[in-house]
Each structure stands twice: as C-alpha cells, then as structure tokens.
Write a protein that holds these residues in place. Structure first.
Motif, short mmCIF file in Angstrom:
data_model
loop_
_atom_site.label_atom_id
_atom_site.label_comp_id
_atom_site.label_asym_id
_atom_site.label_seq_id
_atom_site.Cartn_x
_atom_site.Cartn_y
_atom_site.Cartn_z
N SER A 126 0.83 -1.21 0.00
CA SER A 126 0.00 0.00 0.00
C SER A 126 0.86 1.25 0.00
CB SER A 126 -0.94 0.00 1.20
OG SER A 126 -0.20 -0.03 2.42
N LEU A 127 1.98 1.21 0.70
CA LEU A 127 2.90 2.35 0.74
C LEU A 127 3.52 2.58 -0.63
CD1 LEU A 127 4.64 4.50 2.10
CD2 LEU A 127 6.17 2.68 2.86
N LEU A 128 3.95 1.52 -1.28
CA LEU A 128 4.53 1.65 -2.61
C LEU A 128 3.50 2.23 -3.59
CD1 LEU A 128 6.46 -1.75 -2.85
CD2 LEU A 128 7.42 0.52 -2.41
N ARG A 129 2.26 1.83 -3.41
CA ARG A 129 1.21 2.37 -4.27
C ARG A 129 1.00 3.86 -4.03
NH1 ARG A 129 -2.21 -1.12 -3.08
NH2 ARG A 129 -3.33 -0.01 -1.44
N GLU A 130 1.01 4.28 -2.77
CA GLU A 130 0.83 5.70 -2.47
C GLU A 130 1.99 6.54 -3.01
OE1 GLU A 130 -1.77 7.00 -1.41
OE2 GLU A 130 -2.90 5.28 -0.62
N LEU A 131 3.18 5.99 -2.98
CA LEU A 131 4.36 6.72 -3.47
C LEU A 131 4.54 6.58 -4.98
CD1 LEU A 131 6.97 5.85 -0.69
CD2 LEU A 131 5.73 7.99 -1.00
N ARG A 132 3.61 5.86 -5.60
CA ARG A 132 3.65 5.62 -7.05
C ARG A 132 4.96 4.98 -7.49
NH1 ARG A 132 1.72 11.29 -9.54
NH2 ARG A 132 3.32 11.99 -8.11
N ILE A 133 5.36 3.97 -6.73
CA ILE A 133 6.55 3.20 -7.06
C ILE A 133 6.08 1.85 -7.59
CG2 ILE A 133 8.63 2.10 -6.16
CD1 ILE A 133 8.79 4.29 -4.06
N ASN A 167 -4.14 5.62 5.93
CA ASN A 167 -5.08 5.49 4.81
C ASN A 167 -5.54 6.84 4.26
OD1 ASN A 167 -5.06 2.62 5.18
ND2 ASN A 167 -6.55 2.87 6.84
N THR A 168 -4.67 7.82 4.30
CA THR A 168 -5.00 9.14 3.75
C THR A 168 -4.01 9.55 2.67
OG1 THR A 168 -3.81 10.19 5.58
CG2 THR A 168 -6.20 9.96 5.82
N GLY A 169 -3.43 8.58 2.00
CA GLY A 169 -2.49 8.88 0.93
C GLY A 169 -1.21 9.50 1.45
N LEU A 170 -0.80 10.59 0.81
CA LEU A 170 0.45 11.25 1.18
C LEU A 170 0.35 11.96 2.52
CD1 LEU A 170 1.55 12.69 -2.29
CD2 LEU A 170 2.19 10.53 -1.21
N ASP A 171 -0.88 12.17 3.02
CA ASP A 171 -1.03 12.78 4.34
C ASP A 171 -0.73 11.80 5.47
OD1 ASP A 171 -1.62 15.31 3.48
OD2 ASP A 171 -3.78 14.98 3.40
N ALA A 172 -0.39 10.56 5.13
CA ALA A 172 0.03 9.59 6.13
C ALA A 172 1.55 9.53 6.25
CB ALA A 172 -0.52 8.21 5.78
N ILE A 173 2.23 10.51 5.64
CA ILE A 173 3.70 10.53 5.62
C ILE A 173 4.16 11.80 6.33
CG2 ILE A 173 5.75 10.60 4.16
CD1 ILE A 173 4.08 9.29 1.97
N PHE A 174 5.18 11.68 7.15
CA PHE A 174 5.80 12.86 7.74
C PHE A 174 7.26 12.57 8.06
CE2 PHE A 174 4.27 10.38 11.30
CZ PHE A 174 5.23 10.54 12.29
N GLU A 222 10.80 15.28 -2.70
CA GLU A 222 10.80 16.73 -2.84
C GLU A 222 9.46 17.25 -3.34
OE1 GLU A 222 14.16 17.30 -5.38
OE2 GLU A 222 15.59 17.46 -3.72
N GLU A 223 8.80 16.46 -4.18
CA GLU A 223 7.45 16.84 -4.62
C GLU A 223 6.47 16.86 -3.45
OE1 GLU A 223 6.42 14.05 -7.61
OE2 GLU A 223 7.78 14.86 -9.13
N ILE A 224 6.60 15.86 -2.58
CA ILE A 224 5.73 15.82 -1.40
C ILE A 224 6.02 16.99 -0.48
CG2 ILE A 224 5.16 14.47 0.67
CD1 ILE A 224 5.80 11.95 -0.93
N LYS A 225 7.30 17.31 -0.31
CA LYS A 225 7.69 18.44 0.53
C LYS A 225 7.13 19.75 -0.03
CE LYS A 225 11.72 20.97 2.24
NZ LYS A 225 13.20 21.06 2.24
N THR A 226 7.21 19.93 -1.36
CA THR A 226 6.68 21.14 -1.98
C THR A 226 5.18 21.24 -1.80
OG1 THR A 226 8.44 21.05 -3.65
CG2 THR A 226 6.53 22.41 -4.16
N ARG A 227 4.50 20.11 -1.91
CA ARG A 227 3.07 20.10 -1.73
C ARG A 227 2.67 20.53 -0.33
NH1 ARG A 227 -0.87 14.73 -2.05
NH2 ARG A 227 -2.57 15.61 -0.81
N ARG A 228 3.44 20.12 0.66
CA ARG A 228 3.13 20.52 2.03
C ARG A 228 3.37 22.00 2.23
NH1 ARG A 228 2.28 15.86 4.76
NH2 ARG A 228 3.50 14.02 4.23
#
Length: 230
Positions: free
Chosen positions: A98-105, A168-175, A224-230
């Motif tokens: 599920s994590l790989l899917r969220e990170l589009r890997i 289970n909130t996509g990229l909002d489950a990452i910090f 870096e894309e995730i960081k920019t989005r935040r």
C-alpha cells in the motif's frame, strides 16, 4: 479385589496421561498467545520491581497491546532471518504494497527501488503522548503511518495542532521527509509531532533514506514533490 485395585490404579494413570496430553496439545496449538502471556507477565513483574508510576505502567501495557495485536507474540527478527533472500524480499514487498502504491513506485517498472525501500523499512510503535518529532532536533527518519494518527504542532500558532495525519489518507500519512530534505537534517524549529491515541508506523531511518536517494534519484525527486506540496 486385586483386579479392582489394579484397574483403579491403571484408570487413574491413564486419565492423568490423557489430561496432560490434551493440555499439551492445546498449549502447542496456541504457542504465540502463550508467548504473549509470558511477555506480559514478565512486563508486569518488571514494572512492579522498578516501582513505575501508574500512568507509565498504562503506557507500557498499551504499547505491548499495539506491538502484539490480538494477543499473539512473534519474534519477527528470528522468522525473517530464517528466510532466503527472495522470500524475504517478497514478504517485505507484501507488507509495504500500500505504501509503494501511495508513493507511485511500480515494482515492475522500478524493481530495484521497490526492493530497497521495502527491505529498509522497520516497524515503529508509539502511544499517546509520545513526541515522535521534536522541534529543532535531528530527524530520526521518515515515517509512514499504517495505523493510528498524529498531530502536527507549530509553536507559533499556539497549543492547538494545525494538521492531523492518519493512516489510509495517501500522502497525508507521511511525515518527517521535510527534515530529512532540509540542509541540516533537522526538524523545523517550531514544529513537533506527538502521537494522538497511538501510531503504528514504518520508519525509514535517515542513513537508509540518504542511501536510497543516492542510488535512486527518482525517489528523492518524489520526496521533494511531497515536501513542496506541504
């Protein structure tokens, strides 16, 4: 009379053997629960010997409940170390799918990155009140929430959290990636991340994060894309 006494003695012994065998079979069939009970008993004895306060005992008991869901204890390290390299990789990818899917890997398009990331993640559990990221401190790593939730606090904005991150909130489950990508590798001076009720996470440690970013620049670009989005 002699025959009766012999029958009585033999019957009592056979009954004892039958009951003992039955108990042994039941215990062997649920060895993981027995191991969990043993660990809980050891924890209770240790806390009593160390005279820990009640609130700390409650946190430790909660930690064990989250660490061993369903009251079953396994030695993950021993089991995983016994596997061959291909099996270990397959198990790791299954845990992190599920994590790989969220990170589009994509494991097919980028098998090396998927393999390296899956094998580098370790489980990390936190209970209510634990501060996972301390303001201004060097980051331990990057966190992916698989269960539970955390709050993001900014000191300048008062005691109330500005954002809630949960599973289970996509990229909002990452910090934690912002600190790792910062020049000095530290959390921003005014931000802290405490667990709310509990947080069950995958942790990508700082040294592993740097290693993966060096080997696979596409992963660093994605972070870096995730960081920019935040």
């Amino acid at each position: 009379y002699v025959t009766f006494i012999i029958s009585l003695v033999l019957g009592a012994n056979l009954y004892a053997v039958f009951v003992g065998t039955l108990i042994s079979v039941i215990e062997d069939a649920n060895g993981s629960h027995r191991e969990y009970c043993k660990r809980i008993d050891m924890l209770q004895t240790w806390m009593a010997q160390r005279q820990l306060p009640r609130h700390l005992r409650h946190k430790l008991e909660t930690y064990y409940e989250i660490l061993f869901p369903g009251g079953h204890a396994f030695d993950d390290e021993e089991i995983l170390n016994s596997l061959s390299a291909p099996l270990l990789e397959e198990v790791a990818r299954h845990k992190c799918k599920s994590l790989l899917r969220e990170l589009r890997i994509n494991a097919r398009a980028s098998p090396g990155l998927a393999r390296q990331l899956s094998l580098s993640l370790t489980r990390s559990v936190y209970v209510s009140g634990d501060v996972i990221v301390h303001e201004g401190q060097p980051a331990n790593g990057m966190f992916f929430i698989i269960a539970g939730r955390v709050f993001v606090h900014v000191r300048a904005m008062g005691p109330h959290p500005i954002k809630q991150l949960q599973a289970n909130t996509g990229l909002d489950a990452i910090f934690g990636e912002m600190a790792l990508l910062s020049p000095d590798g530290r959390a921003q001076g005014s931000i802290s991340v405490p667990a709310n009720a509990y947080a069950d996470c995958f942790l990508l440690r700082r040294e592993k994060f740097k290693e993966i970013c060096t080997m696979y620049p596409s992963f660093k670009k994605r972070m870096e894309e995730i960081k920019t989005r935040r």
